[in-house]
Design an enzyme around this catalytic site. Sequence first.
Site, PDB file in Angstrom:
ATOM      1  N   SER A 196      40.135  40.832  45.505  1.00  0.00           N
ATOM      2  CA  SER A 196      41.574  40.362  44.933  1.00  0.00           C
ATOM      3  C   SER A 196      42.366  39.887  46.328  1.00  0.00           C
ATOM      4  CB  SER A 196      42.220  41.594  44.371  1.00  0.00           C
ATOM      5  OG  SER A 196      43.600  41.503  44.309  1.00  0.00           O
ATOM      6  N   TYR A 217      44.905  50.752  44.678  1.00  0.00           N
ATOM      7  CA  TYR A 217      44.046  49.801  44.029  1.00  0.00           C
ATOM      8  C   TYR A 217      43.461  48.722  45.128  1.00  0.00           C
ATOM      9  CZ  TYR A 217      42.949  45.421  41.897  1.00  0.00           C
ATOM     10  OH  TYR A 217      42.138  44.189  41.435  1.00  0.00           O
ATOM     11  N   LYS A 258      39.706  47.936  46.652  1.00  0.00           N
ATOM     12  CA  LYS A 258      38.774  46.447  47.115  1.00  0.00           C
ATOM     13  C   LYS A 258      38.478  46.084  48.486  1.00  0.00           C
ATOM     14  CE  LYS A 258      39.245  45.018  42.598  1.00  0.00           C
ATOM     15  NZ  LYS A 258      37.959  44.819  41.940  1.00  0.00           N
TER      16      LYS A 258
HETATM   17  P1  NAD Z   1      39.319  44.056  32.827  1.00  0.00           P
HETATM   18  O1  NAD Z   1      39.902  45.488  32.736  1.00  0.00           O
HETATM   19  O2  NAD Z   1      39.702  43.047  31.751  1.00  0.00           O
HETATM   20  O3  NAD Z   1      37.766  44.052  32.930  1.00  0.00           O
HETATM   21  C1  NAD Z   1      37.037  45.028  33.534  1.00  0.00           C
HETATM   22  C2  NAD Z   1      35.843  45.531  32.645  1.00  0.00           C
HETATM   23  O4  NAD Z   1      35.178  46.623  33.225  1.00  0.00           O
HETATM   24  C3  NAD Z   1      36.413  46.152  31.274  1.00  0.00           C
HETATM   25  O5  NAD Z   1      35.560  45.564  30.379  1.00  0.00           O
HETATM   26  C4  NAD Z   1      35.891  47.533  31.393  1.00  0.00           C
HETATM   27  O6  NAD Z   1      35.857  48.178  30.173  1.00  0.00           O
HETATM   28  C5  NAD Z   1      34.833  47.554  32.517  1.00  0.00           C
HETATM   29  N1  NAD Z   1      34.916  48.793  33.441  1.00  0.00           N
HETATM   30  C6  NAD Z   1      35.956  49.494  33.971  1.00  0.00           C
HETATM   31  N2  NAD Z   1      35.580  50.550  34.526  1.00  0.00           N
HETATM   32  C7  NAD Z   1      34.121  50.784  34.327  1.00  0.00           C
HETATM   33  C8  NAD Z   1      33.183  51.415  34.644  1.00  0.00           C
HETATM   34  N3  NAD Z   1      33.439  52.533  35.453  1.00  0.00           N
HETATM   35  N4  NAD Z   1      31.924  51.213  34.286  1.00  0.00           N
HETATM   36  C9  NAD Z   1      31.595  50.229  33.555  1.00  0.00           C
HETATM   37  N5  NAD Z   1      32.738  49.406  33.066  1.00  0.00           N
HETATM   38  C10 NAD Z   1      33.604  49.416  33.495  1.00  0.00           C
HETATM   39  O7  NAD Z   1      39.684  43.404  34.260  1.00  0.00           O
HETATM   40  P2  NAD Z   1      39.696  41.893  34.637  1.00  0.00           P
HETATM   41  O8  NAD Z   1      41.165  41.381  34.690  1.00  0.00           O
HETATM   42  O9  NAD Z   1      38.731  41.043  33.864  1.00  0.00           O
HETATM   43  O10 NAD Z   1      39.161  42.084  36.061  1.00  0.00           O
HETATM   44  C11 NAD Z   1      37.818  42.176  36.365  1.00  0.00           C
HETATM   45  C12 NAD Z   1      37.793  42.383  37.870  1.00  0.00           C
HETATM   46  O11 NAD Z   1      38.477  41.486  38.711  1.00  0.00           O
HETATM   47  C13 NAD Z   1      38.226  43.707  38.335  1.00  0.00           C
HETATM   48  O12 NAD Z   1      37.566  44.192  39.097  1.00  0.00           O
HETATM   49  C14 NAD Z   1      39.906  43.642  38.710  1.00  0.00           C
HETATM   50  O13 NAD Z   1      40.155  44.407  39.845  1.00  0.00           O
HETATM   51  C15 NAD Z   1      39.400  42.244  39.603  1.00  0.00           C
HETATM   52  N6  NAD Z   1      40.611  41.405  39.521  1.00  0.00           N
HETATM   53  C16 NAD Z   1      41.448  40.996  38.682  1.00  0.00           C
HETATM   54  C17 NAD Z   1      42.389  40.351  38.637  1.00  0.00           C
HETATM   55  C18 NAD Z   1      43.554  40.037  37.433  1.00  0.00           C
HETATM   56  O14 NAD Z   1      44.632  39.815  37.663  1.00  0.00           O
HETATM   57  N7  NAD Z   1      42.997  40.117  36.474  1.00  0.00           N
HETATM   58  C19 NAD Z   1      42.983  40.051  39.912  1.00  0.00           C
HETATM   59  C20 NAD Z   1      42.213  40.280  41.239  1.00  0.00           C
HETATM   60  C21 NAD Z   1      41.009  41.115  41.051  1.00  0.00           C
HETATM   61  C1  UD1 Z   2      49.993  41.883  40.626  1.00  0.00           C
HETATM   62  C2  UD1 Z   2      49.416  43.157  41.555  1.00  0.00           C
HETATM   63  C3  UD1 Z   2      48.265  42.853  42.239  1.00  0.00           C
HETATM   64  C4  UD1 Z   2      47.031  42.346  41.481  1.00  0.00           C
HETATM   65  C5  UD1 Z   2      47.688  40.798  40.680  1.00  0.00           C
HETATM   66  C6  UD1 Z   2      46.571  40.387  39.548  1.00  0.00           C
HETATM   67  C7  UD1 Z   2      51.415  44.365  41.770  1.00  0.00           C
HETATM   68  C8  UD1 Z   2      52.563  44.798  42.698  1.00  0.00           C
HETATM   69  N1  UD1 Z   2      50.436  43.719  42.170  1.00  0.00           N
HETATM   70  O1  UD1 Z   2      50.247  40.990  41.646  1.00  0.00           O
HETATM   71  O2  UD1 Z   2      47.945  43.758  42.976  1.00  0.00           O
HETATM   72  O3  UD1 Z   2      45.954  41.568  42.184  1.00  0.00           O
HETATM   73  O4  UD1 Z   2      48.747  41.432  39.922  1.00  0.00           O
HETATM   74  O5  UD1 Z   2      46.934  39.305  38.999  1.00  0.00           O
HETATM   75  O6  UD1 Z   2      51.139  45.008  40.524  1.00  0.00           O
HETATM   76  N2  UD1 Z   2      57.062  39.446  37.382  1.00  0.00           N
HETATM   77  C9  UD1 Z   2      58.322  39.729  36.809  1.00  0.00           C
HETATM   78  N3  UD1 Z   2      58.326  40.319  35.574  1.00  0.00           N
HETATM   79  C10 UD1 Z   2      57.327  40.922  34.913  1.00  0.00           C
HETATM   80  C11 UD1 Z   2      56.057  40.543  35.713  1.00  0.00           C
HETATM   81  C12 UD1 Z   2      56.074  40.054  37.038  1.00  0.00           C
HETATM   82  O7  UD1 Z   2      59.389  39.086  37.156  1.00  0.00           O
HETATM   83  O8  UD1 Z   2      57.274  41.579  33.809  1.00  0.00           O
HETATM   84  C13 UD1 Z   2      56.950  38.771  38.701  1.00  0.00           C
HETATM   85  C14 UD1 Z   2      56.657  39.440  39.883  1.00  0.00           C
HETATM   86  O9  UD1 Z   2      57.782  40.043  40.525  1.00  0.00           O
HETATM   87  C15 UD1 Z   2      55.849  38.322  40.667  1.00  0.00           C
HETATM   88  C16 UD1 Z   2      55.368  37.671  39.710  1.00  0.00           C
HETATM   89  O10 UD1 Z   2      55.978  37.577  38.414  1.00  0.00           O
HETATM   90  O11 UD1 Z   2      56.735  37.565  41.647  1.00  0.00           O
HETATM   91  C17 UD1 Z   2      53.837  37.634  39.377  1.00  0.00           C
HETATM   92  O12 UD1 Z   2      53.617  38.968  38.886  1.00  0.00           O
HETATM   93  P1  UD1 Z   2      52.226  39.620  38.475  1.00  0.00           P
HETATM   94  O13 UD1 Z   2      51.744  38.774  37.447  1.00  0.00           O
HETATM   95  O14 UD1 Z   2      52.712  41.085  38.390  1.00  0.00           O
HETATM   96  O15 UD1 Z   2      51.155  39.299  39.775  1.00  0.00           O
HETATM   97  P2  UD1 Z   2      51.469  39.813  41.217  1.00  0.00           P
HETATM   98  O16 UD1 Z   2      52.761  40.636  41.599  1.00  0.00           O
HETATM   99  O17 UD1 Z   2      51.089  38.761  42.073  1.00  0.00           O
END
Ligand code: NAD
Ligand code: UD1
Length: 338
Positions: A124, A148, A152
């Site tokens: 991330s 968190y 990573k």
């Molecule tokens: P998500 O929670 O929708 O998907 C994660 C999946 O992993 C789920 O299906 C959950 O059931 C499974 N899981 C969790 N813990 C587990 C375990 N211990 N063993 C087996 N399965 C497990 O999340 P996502 O948004 O699809 O994110 C996927 C990956 O990408 C994560 O590692 C997350 O940290 C990373 N990531 C997500 C975002 C985002 O904004 N969504 C941003 C940056 C990085």
């Molecule tokens: C958040 C996480 C980051 C993660 C990312 C995944 C935090 C502090 N950071 O980042 O670790 O990797 O999500 O996508 O939680 N906002 C509002 N109102 C809301 C929600 C968000 O104004 O209800 C604003 C936030 O202040 C920010 C923007 O929207 O400026 C995006 O927010 P968000 O979607 O939560 O993502 P990140 O803050 O970038």
Amino acid sequence: MRILVTGGAGYIGSHTLLQLLREQHDVLVFDNFSNSSPEALKRVKQLANADFEVCEGDIQDSVRLSDAFGTFKPEAVIHFAGLKAVGESNEKPLEYYAQNVSGSIELLKAMERHDCKRIVFSSSATVYGEAKYLPYDEQHPLQPTNPYGRTKHFIEEIIRDWAASYRGASAVLLRYFNPVGADASGRIGEDPNDIPNNLVPYISQVAVGRLKHLNVFGNDYDTRDGTGERDYIHVEDLARAHLAAINFTGETTGCEAINIGTGQGATVLEMVNAFESASGRSVAYKIGPRRDGDVARSLAAVRKAEKLLGWKAQLNIDDMCSSTWNWQFTNPNGYTQK
Ligand code: NAD
Ligand code: UD1
């Protein structure tokens, strides 16, 4: 190719799975469904018109992992599984270190035991922490500001050491910026369990009437309109990046960290406007105080992804908002039928 996908039932995993199946890969999904629904997998099967294997299990469970590796014999792994809520990670840091870090170590051990040398890991942009300069390139110092983010960072370092020690191993650490959007079919999408923490799922639940108004976290940042600016990336583009990364691991050895974003930012109010246009609904909002831990701006340098993976984002903010709306409108309660 035979690919084991941890966390394949989740938001990003399910979209990637669909593309893997469309490219004729053989897939085994390894997921404990702690934050996802088997319904997502059912829908992916329908959309792809293809089948795949599913193993319900926790990545901390070495026996279950070994069984899955032993029978499926994957050539590569895409590792999505893990916990991802920043606020929760402050409350339960040990749970985050156990599931994310220890779970990843178990996975790498299973890979080594079964001679599997290729991995793509979901990292991330949160690993960068406060920006020393923008856009963040992959050389930017890593100083995550919450447990968190530290999981990573630690997993990245562990995978880097593993790849250096294991002859022929190849790893790609994809540093996602802000994934949003849904598959164009509207059949799969992001389905947060609780009140969403992230902006776009929150906006879409306001638009569909599940939540009253958006709280905008601060309008006194040094940005175009004072609200936070982020690099949003469509989940379909992100899914494609995983396929490119898997191919890359077949051509190289070692470990590369690569940003996945568009290089373009949008502010909170720009996202609200784009969502209103895409949905034809109004999105009520109130300006409130800043959220702890937020930064003003986050933007990806995208040259490394283009150069190494031949990958570039193709979809824009309008595509992100209209696909989110299509998913939200046709599935107002996500995967839960009410
Ligand atoms: P998500 O929670 O929708 O998907 C994660 C999946 O992993 C789920 O299906 C959950 O059931 C499974 N899981 C969790 N813990 C587990 C375990 N211990 N063993 C087996 N399965 C497990 O999340 P996502 O948004 O699809 O994110 C996927 C990956 O990408 C994560 O590692 C997350 O940290 C990373 N990531 C997500 C975002 C985002 O904004 N969504 C941003 C940056 C990085
Ligand atoms: C958040 C996480 C980051 C993660 C990312 C995944 C935090 C502090 N950071 O980042 O670790 O990797 O999500 O996508 O939680 N906002 C509002 N109102 C809301 C929600 C968000 O104004 O209800 C604003 C936030 O202040 C920010 C923007 O929207 O400026 C995006 O927010 P968000 O979607 O939560 O993502 P990140 O803050 O970038």
